[in-house]
Motif scaffolding. Sequence first.
Motif, PDB file in Angstrom:
ATOM      1  N   SER A  58      64.258  17.764  35.525  1.00 38.97           N
ATOM      2  CA  SER A  58      63.109  17.181  36.224  1.00 38.97           C
ATOM      3  C   SER A  58      61.867  17.138  35.333  1.00 38.97           C
ATOM      4  N   GLY A  59      61.938  17.799  34.180  1.00 39.28           N
ATOM      5  CA  GLY A  59      60.797  17.858  33.272  1.00 39.28           C
ATOM      6  C   GLY A  59      59.949  19.106  33.426  1.00 39.28           C
ATOM      7  N   ASP A  60      60.337  19.987  34.331  1.00 35.03           N
ATOM      8  CA  ASP A  60      59.575  21.217  34.566  1.00 35.03           C
ATOM      9  C   ASP A  60      60.085  22.329  33.648  1.00 35.03           C
ATOM     10  N   HIS A  61      59.885  22.140  32.356  1.00 33.35           N
ATOM     11  CA  HIS A  61      60.413  23.082  31.362  1.00 33.35           C
ATOM     12  C   HIS A  61      59.750  24.453  31.468  1.00 33.35           C
ATOM     13  N   VAL A  62      58.438  24.475  31.593  1.00 34.11           N
ATOM     14  CA  VAL A  62      57.731  25.756  31.696  1.00 34.11           C
ATOM     15  C   VAL A  62      58.095  26.449  33.009  1.00 34.11           C
ATOM     16  N   GLY A  63      58.162  25.687  34.088  1.00 33.70           N
ATOM     17  CA  GLY A  63      58.543  26.255  35.379  1.00 33.70           C
ATOM     18  C   GLY A  63      59.957  26.809  35.373  1.00 33.70           C
ATOM     19  N   ALA A  64      60.854  26.168  34.631  1.00 37.32           N
ATOM     20  CA  ALA A  64      62.228  26.669  34.536  1.00 37.32           C
ATOM     21  C   ALA A  64      62.256  28.033  33.855  1.00 37.32           C
ATOM     22  N   ILE A  65      61.432  28.207  32.838  1.00 35.86           N
ATOM     23  CA  ILE A  65      61.355  29.526  32.196  1.00 35.86           C
ATOM     24  C   ILE A  65      60.775  30.533  33.185  1.00 35.86           C
ATOM     25  N   ARG A  66      59.719  30.157  33.857  1.00 36.18           N
ATOM     26  CA  ARG A  66      59.085  31.055  34.852  1.00 36.18           C
ATOM     27  C   ARG A  66      60.090  31.491  35.928  1.00 36.18           C
ATOM     28  N   ASP A  67      60.872  30.526  36.423  1.00 36.63           N
ATOM     29  CA  ASP A  67      61.735  30.787  37.577  1.00 36.63           C
ATOM     30  C   ASP A  67      63.103  31.359  37.226  1.00 36.63           C
ATOM     31  N   TRP A  68      63.601  31.092  36.027  1.00 37.73           N
ATOM     32  CA  TRP A  68      64.998  31.410  35.721  1.00 37.73           C
ATOM     33  C   TRP A  68      65.202  32.396  34.579  1.00 37.73           C
ATOM     34  N   TYR A  69      64.123  32.857  33.936  1.00 38.09           N
ATOM     35  CA  TYR A  69      64.266  33.782  32.806  1.00 38.09           C
ATOM     36  C   TYR A  69      63.787  35.161  33.202  1.00 38.09           C
ATOM     37  N   ALA A  70      64.477  36.173  32.704  1.00 34.56           N
ATOM     38  CA  ALA A  70      64.087  37.561  32.941  1.00 34.56           C
ATOM     39  C   ALA A  70      62.750  37.834  32.260  1.00 34.56           C
ATOM     40  N   GLU A  71      62.031  38.817  32.761  1.00 35.97           N
ATOM     41  CA  GLU A  71      60.727  39.158  32.192  1.00 35.97           C
ATOM     42  C   GLU A  71      60.834  39.505  30.708  1.00 35.97           C
ATOM     43  N   ASP A  72      61.936  40.140  30.316  1.00 40.23           N
ATOM     44  CA  ASP A  72      62.139  40.528  28.914  1.00 40.23           C
ATOM     45  C   ASP A  72      63.097  39.583  28.184  1.00 40.23           C
ATOM     46  N   ALA A  73      63.181  38.346  28.643  1.00 35.67           N
ATOM     47  CA  ALA A  73      64.081  37.355  28.034  1.00 35.67           C
ATOM     48  C   ALA A  73      63.674  37.064  26.590  1.00 35.67           C
ATOM     49  N   SER A  74      64.661  36.576  25.819  1.00 36.37           N
ATOM     50  CA  SER A  74      64.364  36.152  24.452  1.00 36.37           C
ATOM     51  C   SER A  74      64.957  34.777  24.206  1.00 36.37           C
ATOM     52  N   MET A  75      64.318  34.051  23.289  1.00 31.51           N
ATOM     53  CA  MET A  75      64.807  32.754  22.797  1.00 31.51           C
ATOM     54  C   MET A  75      64.828  32.835  21.276  1.00 31.51           C
ATOM     55  N   GLN A  76      65.846  32.203  20.694  1.00 34.42           N
ATOM     56  CA  GLN A  76      65.984  32.212  19.243  1.00 34.42           C
ATOM     57  C   GLN A  76      66.386  30.824  18.780  1.00 34.42           C
ATOM     58  N   GLU A  77      65.696  30.298  17.776  1.00 37.68           N
ATOM     59  CA  GLU A  77      66.003  28.989  17.196  1.00 37.68           C
ATOM     60  C   GLU A  77      66.925  29.205  16.003  1.00 37.68           C
ATOM     61  N   ASN A  78      68.156  28.700  16.097  1.00 33.89           N
ATOM     62  CA  ASN A  78      69.119  28.845  15.007  1.00 33.89           C
ATOM     63  C   ASN A  78      69.122  30.288  14.512  1.00 33.89           C
ATOM     64  N   GLN A  79      68.799  30.522  13.255  1.00 33.00           N
ATOM     65  CA  GLN A  79      68.851  31.880  12.697  1.00 33.00           C
ATOM     66  C   GLN A  79      67.483  32.549  12.604  1.00 33.00           C
ATOM     67  N   ALA A  80      66.460  31.956  13.216  1.00 32.55           N
ATOM     68  CA  ALA A  80      65.113  32.545  13.188  1.00 32.55           C
ATOM     69  C   ALA A  80      65.075  33.820  14.029  1.00 32.55           C
ATOM     70  N   SER A  81      64.026  34.577  13.877  1.00 30.88           N
ATOM     71  CA  SER A  81      63.843  35.783  14.690  1.00 30.88           C
ATOM     72  C   SER A  81      63.600  35.375  16.142  1.00 30.88           C
ATOM     73  N   PRO A  82      64.126  36.163  17.075  1.00 31.62           N
ATOM     74  CA  PRO A  82      63.908  35.832  18.491  1.00 31.62           C
ATOM     75  C   PRO A  82      62.463  36.066  18.914  1.00 31.62           C
ATOM     76  N   ARG A  83      62.036  35.261  19.889  1.00 34.68           N
ATOM     77  CA  ARG A  83      60.758  35.458  20.577  1.00 34.68           C
ATOM     78  C   ARG A  83      61.107  36.167  21.890  1.00 34.68           C
ATOM     79  N   VAL A  84      60.366  37.207  22.227  1.00 31.59           N
ATOM     80  CA  VAL A  84      60.717  38.038  23.377  1.00 31.59           C
ATOM     81  C   VAL A  84      59.577  38.086  24.383  1.00 31.59           C
ATOM     82  N   GLY A  85      59.935  37.950  25.650  1.00 31.87           N
ATOM     83  CA  GLY A  85      58.986  38.064  26.750  1.00 31.87           C
ATOM     84  C   GLY A  85      58.760  36.716  27.414  1.00 31.87           C
ATOM     85  N   ARG A  86      58.983  36.668  28.730  1.00 26.60           N
ATOM     86  CA  ARG A  86      58.880  35.414  29.476  1.00 26.60           C
ATOM     87  C   ARG A  86      57.520  34.745  29.307  1.00 26.60           C
TER      88      ARG A  86
END
Length: 120
Positions: A16-44
Motif C-alpha cells: 500500500s506504500g505504508d513502508h514506515v507504518g509497516a515497520i511500526r506495526d510489524w517489527y519488534a522493538e529490538d528488530a534489526s535490518m541488514q543490507e547485504n553484508q553491511a552491519s545491521p541497524r538495530v531498533g524499530r
Amino acid sequence: MPSRQTVDAFTAQVLSGDHVGAIRDWYAEDASMQENQASPRVGRDLLMDGEARTLARVKTVETELLAPPLIDGDTVVIRWRFTFAPHEGPPKAMEEIAWQIWRGDKVWRETFFYDPRQMA
C-alpha cells in the motif's frame, strides 16, 4: 511463528506504500535490518527513521511482490521489486530478497539481498 494471514497483512501494508507504518506495526522493538553484508541497524525507531529518510529522497516508490512469500516456521522469505522515481531523472527499479526471522507475529531480524548496481 507467523501465520500466512499475518504475513499477508504485513505484505499488504508494504504494498500500500505504508513502508514506515509497516515497520511500526510489524517489527519488534529490538528488530534489526541488514543490507547485504553491511552491519545491521538495530531498533524499530532507528529503522523507521531510516525508512522515512530513504522515502524522502525520492518522489515516489512503487512496490511489487514478485512471488508469494515463503514461510517455514519463523523464517519468511519475500521477493520484492521497488521502483524509485527520483525528484529528477528516470525511475530505477531494484529487486531484492528479504530474509526475515520472526518472533511470534513480529519481524525480529531481516537481511536484504540485492545487487547494488541496480541503483547505479
